[in-house]
Design an enzyme around this catalytic site. Sequence first.
Site, PDB file in Angstrom:
ATOM      1  CB  SER A 138      34.342  45.870  31.034  1.00 26.62           C
ATOM      2  OG  SER A 138      33.219  45.038  30.820  1.00 26.62           O
ATOM      3  CE1 TYR A 151      35.174  43.083  35.740  1.00 28.94           C
ATOM      4  CE2 TYR A 151      33.330  43.824  34.405  1.00 28.94           C
ATOM      5  CZ  TYR A 151      34.613  43.306  34.496  1.00 28.94           C
ATOM      6  OH  TYR A 151      35.325  43.032  33.355  1.00 28.94           O
TER       7      TYR A 151
HETATM    8  P1  NAD Z   1      42.033  36.546  33.798  1.00 22.82           P
HETATM    9  O1  NAD Z   1      41.487  36.080  35.102  1.00 22.82           O
HETATM   10  O2  NAD Z   1      42.325  35.555  32.724  1.00 22.82           O
HETATM   11  O3  NAD Z   1      43.384  37.386  34.044  1.00 22.82           O
HETATM   12  C1  NAD Z   1      43.456  38.352  35.050  1.00 22.82           C
HETATM   13  C2  NAD Z   1      44.914  38.647  35.324  1.00 22.82           C
HETATM   14  O4  NAD Z   1      44.967  39.621  36.388  1.00 22.82           O
HETATM   15  C3  NAD Z   1      45.698  37.418  35.816  1.00 22.82           C
HETATM   16  O5  NAD Z   1      47.005  37.432  35.277  1.00 22.82           O
HETATM   17  C4  NAD Z   1      45.772  37.623  37.325  1.00 22.82           C
HETATM   18  O6  NAD Z   1      46.904  37.032  37.950  1.00 22.82           O
HETATM   19  C5  NAD Z   1      45.874  39.145  37.382  1.00 22.82           C
HETATM   20  N1  NAD Z   1      45.506  39.652  38.698  1.00 22.82           N
HETATM   21  C6  NAD Z   1      44.343  39.478  39.371  1.00 22.82           C
HETATM   22  N2  NAD Z   1      44.444  40.031  40.603  1.00 22.82           N
HETATM   23  C7  NAD Z   1      45.685  40.575  40.696  1.00 22.82           C
HETATM   24  C8  NAD Z   1      46.393  41.262  41.707  1.00 22.82           C
HETATM   25  N3  NAD Z   1      45.845  41.520  42.908  1.00 22.82           N
HETATM   26  N4  NAD Z   1      47.658  41.637  41.447  1.00 22.82           N
HETATM   27  C9  NAD Z   1      48.261  41.351  40.267  1.00 22.82           C
HETATM   28  N5  NAD Z   1      47.624  40.710  39.257  1.00 22.82           N
HETATM   29  C10 NAD Z   1      46.361  40.325  39.488  1.00 22.82           C
HETATM   30  O7  NAD Z   1      41.011  37.658  33.304  1.00 22.82           O
HETATM   31  P2  NAD Z   1      40.758  38.346  31.872  1.00 22.82           P
HETATM   32  O8  NAD Z   1      39.438  37.895  31.408  1.00 22.82           O
HETATM   33  O9  NAD Z   1      41.927  38.195  30.994  1.00 22.82           O
HETATM   34  O10 NAD Z   1      40.599  39.865  32.318  1.00 22.82           O
HETATM   35  C11 NAD Z   1      41.577  40.851  32.073  1.00 22.82           C
HETATM   36  C12 NAD Z   1      40.909  42.223  32.117  1.00 22.82           C
HETATM   37  O11 NAD Z   1      39.940  42.319  31.075  1.00 22.82           O
HETATM   38  C13 NAD Z   1      40.174  42.512  33.422  1.00 22.82           C
HETATM   39  O12 NAD Z   1      40.369  43.864  33.794  1.00 22.82           O
HETATM   40  C14 NAD Z   1      38.727  42.267  33.053  1.00 22.82           C
HETATM   41  O13 NAD Z   1      37.843  43.007  33.845  1.00 22.82           O
HETATM   42  C15 NAD Z   1      38.725  42.758  31.612  1.00 22.82           C
HETATM   43  N6  NAD Z   1      37.617  42.233  30.797  1.00 22.82           N
HETATM   44  C16 NAD Z   1      37.469  40.898  30.606  1.00 22.82           C
HETATM   45  C17 NAD Z   1      36.407  40.450  29.815  1.00 22.82           C
HETATM   46  C18 NAD Z   1      36.194  39.000  29.536  1.00 22.82           C
HETATM   47  O14 NAD Z   1      35.150  38.675  28.962  1.00 22.82           O
HETATM   48  N7  NAD Z   1      37.105  38.118  29.854  1.00 22.82           N
HETATM   49  C19 NAD Z   1      35.524  41.365  29.238  1.00 22.82           C
HETATM   50  C20 NAD Z   1      35.710  42.725  29.469  1.00 22.82           C
HETATM   51  C21 NAD Z   1      36.771  43.146  30.241  1.00 22.82           C
END
Ligand code: NAD
Length: 256
Positions: A138, A151
């Site tokens: 991130s 986080y």
């Molecule tokens: P999201 O909530 O849409 O998806 C998260 C996924 O992780 C889901 O499929 C969920 O089922 C899975 N997950 C969560 N806990 C779990 C567990 N215990 N076991 C198995 N699967 C699990 O979130 P996102 O925004 O797509 O985030 C994905 C990644 O990107 C994360 O690591 C997040 O920190 C990172 N990220 C997101 C953003 C953003 O702005 N959305 C920015 C920077 C980084």
Amino acid sequence: MRTALITGSTSGIGLGIAREFAKTKQYNIVLNGLEANGQKIADNLAKEFGIQTMFSPANMLKPEELRSMVDAANTKFGQVDVLINNAGIQFVSPIEDFPDDKWNAIIGINLTSAFYLSKAVWKGMKDRKFGRIINIASAHGLVASEFKSAYVASKHGIVGFTKTLALEGAPFNITVNAICPGYVKTPLVEKQIADQAKAHNLSEADVVSKVMLYKQAVKDFVSLETLGQTALLMASDHASTLTGIAMPVDGGWNAQ
Ligand code: NAD
């Protein structure tokens, strides 16, 4: 065909990356996540792009389930060539109220699962002299924001983990990189908009403009396609000397 295993790929960024990999028709894809319709998502992706997929509901907090997922992928597809550690959760709170269990879950899912999975795929990658590990960190892997202690710690941790494995993988054509996205409009962020509104005492519209995109020079959410294409580059044969980096894809947030 190569095989890509993408954690947390039945939602948000992981699913977006899975779709970009599927479009190339050059990868079998192992999908994973806690969404109840995970198997259906995997089946639909296979049908839409004429590729092979499988789904595993392995929980990132359960090391034995992670090892079984890798075993199942090896059994079905022969190997895992690309591992994308993407599953992640967020919790926003000032430190004095930060729940202990949320700290442990964030470190477990965002950081420790990448350790177990990298370890599980490592020997195969080393023996085949090809491996690509991509960690979705991130912008918060490079800078901090208040109220996100767990986080930010997990994401800084995964950047350090990325660099270490890049050094260990170098003799074996295993590259290890992190992608550091700015804000991407996924369910994780939709939830944060509400939580941040409470923590900052702002309206949800103000959280988007004054807190989230305020930090990005480009005033747009980062797209799933941009992240998928970045991951595809890192996964490619051409990228054998691209290793050990934490690449911001954050609309210029880290340039300031
Ligand atoms: P999201 O909530 O849409 O998806 C998260 C996924 O992780 C889901 O499929 C969920 O089922 C899975 N997950 C969560 N806990 C779990 C567990 N215990 N076991 C198995 N699967 C699990 O979130 P996102 O925004 O797509 O985030 C994905 C990644 O990107 C994360 O690591 C997040 O920190 C990172 N990220 C997101 C953003 C953003 O702005 N959305 C920015 C920077 C980084």
